[in-house]
Design an enzyme around this catalytic site. Structure first.
Site, PDB file in Angstrom:
ATOM      1  N   ARG A 163       4.501 -48.515 -53.919  1.00 10.37           N
ATOM      2  CA  ARG A 163       3.329 -48.353 -54.779  1.00 10.37           C
ATOM      3  C   ARG A 163       2.099 -48.646 -53.937  1.00 10.37           C
ATOM      4  O   ARG A 163       1.972 -49.727 -53.369  1.00 10.37           O
ATOM      5  CB  ARG A 163       3.389 -49.293 -55.968  1.00 10.37           C
ATOM      6  N   SER A 202       6.629 -53.224 -58.766  1.00 14.06           N
ATOM      7  CA  SER A 202       7.045 -53.358 -60.164  1.00 14.06           C
ATOM      8  C   SER A 202       6.076 -52.722 -61.152  1.00 14.06           C
ATOM      9  O   SER A 202       5.069 -52.143 -60.777  1.00 14.06           O
ATOM     10  CB  SER A 202       7.262 -54.838 -60.487  1.00 14.06           C
ATOM     11  N   LYS A 225       1.249 -56.887 -44.224  1.00 19.19           N
ATOM     12  CA  LYS A 225      -0.209 -56.818 -44.093  1.00 19.19           C
ATOM     13  C   LYS A 225      -0.599 -56.579 -42.624  1.00 19.19           C
ATOM     14  O   LYS A 225      -1.573 -55.890 -42.342  1.00 19.19           O
ATOM     15  CB  LYS A 225      -0.842 -58.114 -44.604  1.00 19.19           C
ATOM     16  N   LYS A 276      -6.101 -62.605 -45.578  1.00 15.34           N
ATOM     17  CA  LYS A 276      -4.769 -62.397 -46.175  1.00 15.34           C
ATOM     18  C   LYS A 276      -3.634 -62.872 -45.274  1.00 15.34           C
ATOM     19  O   LYS A 276      -3.508 -62.412 -44.142  1.00 15.34           O
ATOM     20  CB  LYS A 276      -4.549 -60.906 -46.441  1.00 15.34           C
ATOM     21  N   GLY A 310       2.995 -60.720 -53.760  1.00 14.90           N
ATOM     22  CA  GLY A 310       3.167 -61.296 -55.093  1.00 14.90           C
ATOM     23  C   GLY A 310       1.915 -61.860 -55.724  1.00 14.90           C
ATOM     24  O   GLY A 310       1.953 -62.351 -56.853  1.00 14.90           O
TER      25      GLY A 310
HETATM   26  P1  ADP Z   1      -0.275 -59.193 -52.740  1.00 17.31           P
HETATM   27  O1  ADP Z   1       0.733 -58.702 -51.768  1.00 17.31           O
HETATM   28  O2  ADP Z   1      -0.242 -60.661 -52.942  1.00 17.31           O
HETATM   29  O3  ADP Z   1      -0.267 -58.397 -54.011  1.00 17.31           O
HETATM   30  P2  ADP Z   1      -2.830 -57.903 -52.229  1.00 17.31           P
HETATM   31  O4  ADP Z   1      -3.302 -57.433 -50.926  1.00 17.31           O
HETATM   32  O5  ADP Z   1      -2.448 -56.860 -53.213  1.00 17.31           O
HETATM   33  O6  ADP Z   1      -1.660 -58.946 -51.984  1.00 17.31           O
HETATM   34  O7  ADP Z   1      -3.938 -58.825 -52.869  1.00 17.31           O
HETATM   35  C1  ADP Z   1      -3.786 -59.451 -54.139  1.00 17.31           C
HETATM   36  C2  ADP Z   1      -4.979 -59.160 -55.011  1.00 17.31           C
HETATM   37  O8  ADP Z   1      -6.187 -59.607 -54.368  1.00 17.31           O
HETATM   38  C3  ADP Z   1      -5.210 -57.697 -55.296  1.00 17.31           C
HETATM   39  O9  ADP Z   1      -4.464 -57.281 -56.405  1.00 17.31           O
HETATM   40  C4  ADP Z   1      -6.699 -57.652 -55.524  1.00 17.31           C
HETATM   41  O10 ADP Z   1      -6.991 -58.022 -56.863  1.00 17.31           O
HETATM   42  C5  ADP Z   1      -7.233 -58.719 -54.608  1.00 17.31           C
HETATM   43  N1  ADP Z   1      -7.647 -58.120 -53.319  1.00 17.31           N
HETATM   44  C6  ADP Z   1      -6.873 -57.894 -52.248  1.00 17.31           C
HETATM   45  N2  ADP Z   1      -7.544 -57.329 -51.242  1.00 17.31           N
HETATM   46  C7  ADP Z   1      -8.807 -57.170 -51.686  1.00 17.31           C
HETATM   47  C8  ADP Z   1     -10.006 -56.655 -51.104  1.00 17.31           C
HETATM   48  N3  ADP Z   1     -10.015 -56.171 -49.871  1.00 17.31           N
HETATM   49  N4  ADP Z   1     -11.129 -56.674 -51.862  1.00 17.31           N
HETATM   50  C9  ADP Z   1     -11.123 -57.169 -53.118  1.00 17.31           C
HETATM   51  N5  ADP Z   1     -10.027 -57.682 -53.712  1.00 17.31           N
HETATM   52  C10 ADP Z   1      -8.892 -57.700 -53.013  1.00 17.31           C
HETATM   53 MG    MG Z   2      -0.849 -56.490 -54.353  1.00 16.04          MG
END
Ligand code: ADP
Ligand code: MG
Length: 432
Positions: free
Chosen positions: A83, A109, A263, A322, A327
């Site tokens: 996804r 999911s 990442k 990050k 999760g």
């Molecule tokens: P995970 O693997 O924990 O889902 P993500 O990269 O999807 O990690 O980040 C989790 C959440 O953080 C995202 O669903 C989003 O809401 C927020 N987020 C992540 N990256 C960004 C970004 N570059 N700018 C703004 N919000 C972000």
């Molecule tokens: Mg995510």
């Protein structure tokens, strides 16, 4: 006390049609890209070298990856369900742009539950006297699309009596999401069993041809809805994971594809020339993929990393920091980002993180319906996910599709977190 409804928005949220179409149009490209990375041992090794020195979890996954490659892969059919998640970045002139947050290559999911939200939001709109708007909601059924991928892999495995195994969590919080996909398989006369790592450790075995058996039943496909965070593993669970990876069962995903979703890999993809080398001769796909990238930066040791760290410390609100985790709830923002980075800026520990430009969407207003919380209007932002499904047999792609979408919406005050983390709620796009 035990069963709860999944939280959802009262109303569908607006999504710009051009960006919605763009997200669908690039999904097959992302499927090809993830698949190409998973087959590129050198790229994974080079890209994750700095990460696995400091991140034990990624290192452990990588060890299994190396071991199964050395032994020789027992299966030539590969099933990917991913996804790709996006937000709509609001540029200086107010035009929104589609920017990828991340791509999830394991346990992606909510394809099941979101197959039901169109009906929920259609009903709400009708009750509000908005039948015309209700009729404009787009049909969406990812659970069927995901099941078709699993069914294809099961068919190619080639044993009528073999089952599909959902590898599920110890405490099953999201079982109904999984059941939607499972039921689609039963409807196609494919048997499904649900097992935990612990069951695999206790009752799983391989025969001479590396066929996987659980309780005497041959397993054709292992569909992981678990195994993506360190807390899913103890020593026995790692052994169970190794057994599954060594087996002839089709793994969704295999461990290389899980690594392709890290990442660190995402960050390396944004370097000039990397996409071109991974997808040779596919300039248009490369351009479509690159158009969705936000700024991504390496914190590897050296001059480049020093410069990036200093840049983020000077202007933390521009970025997200990050770690290699999935999760939700793991990223660092603002003042916290600055403090952490200042502490680790001269230590190799910083290489377990990547830095990303912060996406700033235009908020909209909605009601977030959660059990036991008061009903109130919130300023919200949404994240659009597109499900990708592909099946490869040897060198041939036999399926490559976008299988539907997911819209998740959260209040603006929450920087991080998805539906499972209790922050975002299920939504339906109202394409404008
Ligand atoms: P995970 O693997 O924990 O889902 P993500 O990269 O999807 O990690 O980040 C989790 C959440 O953080 C995202 O669903 C989003 O809401 C927020 N987020 C992540 N990256 C960004 C970004 N570059 N700018 C703004 N919000 C972000
Ligand atoms: Mg995510």
């Amino acid at each position: 006390q035990v069963v709860n409804y999944a939280s959802f928005t009262l109303l569908p949220s607006p999504v710009p049609s051009a960006l919605f179409e763009q997200a669908y149009a690039v999904q097959q490209d992302f499927n090809l890209l993830v698949d190409a990375i998973s087959q590129n041992k050198e790229f994974l090794e080079r890209t994750l070298a700095s990460t696995i020195k400091v991140d034990d979890f990624t290192a452990q996954l990588f060890r299994i990856h190396t071991q199964v490659l050395e032994e020789g892969l027992a299966q030539s059919v590969f099933l990917g369900i991913n996804r790709s998640d996006y937000m709509f970045d609001c540029g200086v002139d107010g035009t929104p742009a589609l920017k990828q947050i991340e791509i999830n290559t394991i346990a992606a999911s909510f394809g099941g539950l979101t197959s039901r939200t169109v009906a929920v939001h259609g009903q709400v709109l009708k009750v509000l006297g908005k039948s015309k708007e209700a009729s404009r909601l787009l049909p969406n059924n990812p659970s069927k699309g995901l099941a078709l991928g699993i069914a294809k892999a099961w068919e190619l495995y080639g044993s009528q009596s073999a089952v599909v195994m959902f590898l599920v969590e110890e405490v099953q919080r999201n079982i109904f999401d999984q059941r939607c996909v499972e039921n689609e398989l039963w409807n196609r006369n494919i048997r499904v069993i649900r097992k935990r790592f612990r069951d695999v450790f206790e009752k799983g075995s391989l025969d001479d041809a590396k066929r996987l058996y659980m309780d005497g039943q041959e397993v054709a496909v292992v569909y992981y809805r678990e195994g993506y965070v360190p807390k899913n593993y103890d020593q026995q669970n790692w052994e169970a994971r190794l057994l599954l990876e060594r087996s002839r069962a089709v793994k969704c995903p295999d461990i290389a594809t899980q690594l392709a979703g890290t990442k660190k890999v995402q960050q390396e993809l944004s370097r000039p020339g990397t996409l071109e080398s991974l997808l040779p001769g596919r300039a248009e796909a490369v351009a479509r993929i690159r158009a969705t990238f936000a700024g991504l930066y390496s914190l590897d040791m050296g001059e480049e990393g020093d410069r990036i760290a200093a840049m983020a410390i000077a202007d933390p609100d521009r970025f997200v920091l990050k770690p290699q985790r999935e999760g939700g709830g793991n990223n660092l923002y603002g003042e916290e980002l600055r403090q952490v980075l200042e502490k680790i800026r001269d230590s190799p520990e910083r290489t377990s993180y990547i830095l990303m430009d912060k996406i700033k969407p235009q908020p909209t207003r909605n009601y977030l319906l959660r059990a036991h919380s008061p009903l109130q209007v919130s300023e919200c932002i949404s994240e659009l996910g597109i499900f990708g499904v592909y099946v490869r047999q040897g060198k041939e792609m036999v399926m490559n599709k976008a299988a539907g979408h997911l819209l998740r919406t959260k209040a603006v005050e929450h920087a991080d977190g998805g539906v499972a983390a209790g922050v975002a709620v299920l939504d339906t796009p109202y394409v404008v």
